[in-house]
Design a protein around this motif. Structure first.
Motif, PDB file in Angstrom:
ATOM      1  N   GLN A  50       0.833  -1.201   0.000  1.00 45.04           N
ATOM      2  CA  GLN A  50       0.000   0.000   0.000  1.00 45.04           C
ATOM      3  C   GLN A  50       0.873   1.258   0.000  1.00 45.04           C
ATOM      4  O   GLN A  50       2.041   1.221   0.399  1.00 45.04           O
ATOM      5  CB  GLN A  50      -0.907   0.007   1.224  1.00 45.04           C
ATOM      6  N   THR A  51       0.299   2.346  -0.420  1.00 46.29           N
ATOM      7  CA  THR A  51       0.984   3.634  -0.389  1.00 46.29           C
ATOM      8  C   THR A  51       1.510   3.901   1.023  1.00 46.29           C
ATOM      9  O   THR A  51       0.802   3.712   2.005  1.00 46.29           O
ATOM     10  CB  THR A  51       0.029   4.763  -0.795  1.00 46.29           C
ATOM     11  N   GLY A  52       2.763   4.318   1.079  1.00 50.50           N
ATOM     12  CA  GLY A  52       3.410   4.571   2.359  1.00 50.50           C
ATOM     13  C   GLY A  52       4.136   3.370   2.933  1.00 50.50           C
ATOM     14  O   GLY A  52       4.863   3.498   3.925  1.00 50.50           O
ATOM     15  N   GLY A  53       3.955   2.219   2.319  1.00 50.50           N
ATOM     16  CA  GLY A  53       4.591   1.007   2.810  1.00 50.50           C
ATOM     17  C   GLY A  53       6.037   0.875   2.371  1.00 50.50           C
ATOM     18  O   GLY A  53       6.592   1.765   1.706  1.00 50.50           O
ATOM     19  N   SER A  54       6.630  -0.256   2.730  1.00 47.54           N
ATOM     20  CA  SER A  54       8.048  -0.508   2.448  1.00 47.54           C
ATOM     21  C   SER A  54       8.230  -1.893   1.847  1.00 47.54           C
ATOM     22  O   SER A  54       7.444  -2.809   2.097  1.00 47.54           O
ATOM     23  CB  SER A  54       8.867  -0.424   3.741  1.00 47.54           C
ATOM     24  N   LEU A  55       9.296  -2.012   1.068  1.00 48.56           N
ATOM     25  CA  LEU A  55       9.740  -3.297   0.537  1.00 48.56           C
ATOM     26  C   LEU A  55      11.260  -3.289   0.493  1.00 48.56           C
ATOM     27  O   LEU A  55      11.865  -2.221   0.334  1.00 48.56           O
ATOM     28  CB  LEU A  55       9.211  -3.543  -0.883  1.00 48.56           C
ATOM     29  N   ARG A  56      11.846  -4.461   0.587  1.00 47.29           N
ATOM     30  CA  ARG A  56      13.287  -4.592   0.373  1.00 47.29           C
ATOM     31  C   ARG A  56      13.528  -5.567  -0.762  1.00 47.29           C
ATOM     32  O   ARG A  56      13.140  -6.731  -0.678  1.00 47.29           O
ATOM     33  CB  ARG A  56      14.015  -5.058   1.628  1.00 47.29           C
ATOM     34  N   LEU A  57      14.155  -5.073  -1.807  1.00 56.63           N
ATOM     35  CA  LEU A  57      14.525  -5.911  -2.935  1.00 56.63           C
ATOM     36  C   LEU A  57      15.930  -6.458  -2.731  1.00 56.63           C
ATOM     37  O   LEU A  57      16.777  -5.791  -2.125  1.00 56.63           O
ATOM     38  CB  LEU A  57      14.474  -5.116  -4.237  1.00 56.63           C
ATOM     39  N   SER A  58      16.146  -7.649  -3.254  1.00 53.05           N
ATOM     40  CA  SER A  58      17.474  -8.265  -3.201  1.00 53.05           C
ATOM     41  C   SER A  58      17.938  -8.610  -4.602  1.00 53.05           C
ATOM     42  O   SER A  58      17.132  -8.979  -5.452  1.00 53.05           O
ATOM     43  CB  SER A  58      17.435  -9.542  -2.351  1.00 53.05           C
ATOM     44  N   CYS A  59      19.222  -8.488  -4.820  1.00 51.46           N
ATOM     45  CA  CYS A  59      19.849  -8.885  -6.073  1.00 51.46           C
ATOM     46  C   CYS A  59      20.975  -9.847  -5.711  1.00 51.46           C
ATOM     47  O   CYS A  59      22.024  -9.409  -5.225  1.00 51.46           O
ATOM     48  CB  CYS A  59      20.376  -7.668  -6.823  1.00 51.46           C
ATOM     49  N   ALA A  60      20.728 -11.122  -5.928  1.00 57.57           N
ATOM     50  CA  ALA A  60      21.711 -12.144  -5.584  1.00 57.57           C
ATOM     51  C   ALA A  60      22.537 -12.476  -6.817  1.00 57.57           C
ATOM     52  O   ALA A  60      21.995 -12.646  -7.911  1.00 57.57           O
ATOM     53  CB  ALA A  60      21.009 -13.387  -5.065  1.00 57.57           C
ATOM     54  N   ALA A  61      23.834 -12.576  -6.631  1.00 56.72           N
ATOM     55  CA  ALA A  61      24.738 -12.812  -7.757  1.00 56.72           C
ATOM     56  C   ALA A  61      25.506 -14.107  -7.591  1.00 56.72           C
ATOM     57  O   ALA A  61      25.831 -14.525  -6.476  1.00 56.72           O
ATOM     58  CB  ALA A  61      25.728 -11.660  -7.876  1.00 56.72           C
ATOM     59  N   SER A  62      25.763 -14.733  -8.719  1.00 56.98           N
ATOM     60  CA  SER A  62      26.659 -15.880  -8.735  1.00 56.98           C
ATOM     61  C   SER A  62      28.043 -15.393  -9.127  1.00 56.98           C
ATOM     62  O   SER A  62      28.194 -14.329  -9.700  1.00 56.98           O
ATOM     63  CB  SER A  62      26.178 -16.922  -9.736  1.00 56.98           C
ATOM     64  N   GLY A  63      29.057 -16.150  -8.815  1.00 56.15           N
ATOM     65  CA  GLY A  63      30.402 -15.761  -9.220  1.00 56.15           C
ATOM     66  C   GLY A  63      31.216 -15.216  -8.068  1.00 56.15           C
ATOM     67  O   GLY A  63      30.727 -14.424  -7.268  1.00 56.15           O
ATOM     68  N   ARG A  64      32.475 -15.619  -8.033  1.00 56.14           N
ATOM     69  CA  ARG A  64      33.318 -15.226  -6.915  1.00 56.14           C
ATOM     70  C   ARG A  64      33.820 -13.806  -7.017  1.00 56.14           C
ATOM     71  O   ARG A  64      34.348 -13.265  -6.064  1.00 56.14           O
ATOM     72  CB  ARG A  64      34.516 -16.178  -6.840  1.00 56.14           C
ATOM     73  N   THR A  65      33.658 -13.166  -8.192  1.00 59.83           N
ATOM     74  CA  THR A  65      34.205 -11.829  -8.378  1.00 59.83           C
ATOM     75  C   THR A  65      33.152 -10.740  -8.238  1.00 59.83           C
ATOM     76  O   THR A  65      33.387  -9.594  -8.600  1.00 59.83           O
ATOM     77  CB  THR A  65      34.858 -11.710  -9.765  1.00 59.83           C
TER      78      THR A  65
END
Length: 122
Positions: free
Chosen positions: A12-27
């Motif tokens: 809803q308007t005024g709410g919050s979310l946390r997005l994640s970006c998970a990566a593969s690779g050691r570098t």
């Protein structure tokens, strides 16, 4: 490097979310990473970026003070904390990575994750 975005949803308007970006690779810790978003009928828009060390962050003006980008290189993950969400924030959100310096321009990034949909209801 392969990227996977997650964390989108309906809020809803005024709410919050946390997005994640998970990566593969050691570098992954050597890549600058950004979030972009694209809503229906509009061009892809820069949201925020973070340098490889996490030492510098950049935001689009409309996101300053509401969104926070961070990273945990030990977990190969970049986060986008979104607060005070508005209906105009509704979009598919994409994470992207570059071996070069962070940029506001989408074509500067070579690696992209699939989008995660954020929908903000009024």
């Amino acid at each position: 490097v392969q990227l996977q975005a997650s964390g989108g949803g309906l809020v809803q308007t005024g709410g919050s979310l946390r997005l994640s970006c998970a990566a593969s690779g050691r570098t992954f810790s050597t890549y600058d990473v950004a979030w972009f978003r694209q809503s229906l009928g509009k061009e892809r828009e820069f949201v925020a970026a973070i340098t490889w060390s996490g030492g510098r962050t950049y935001y689009a003006d409309s996101m300053k003070g509401r969104f926070t980008i961070s990273r945990d290189n030990g977990k190969n993950t970049v986060y986008l904390q979104m607060n005070s969400l508005k209906p105009d924030d509704t979009a598919n959100y994409y994470c992207a990575a570059t071996r070069g310096a962070a940029s506001y321009q989408a074509d500067h990034y070579s690696y992209w994750g699939q989008g995660t949909l954020v929908t903000v209801s009024s």
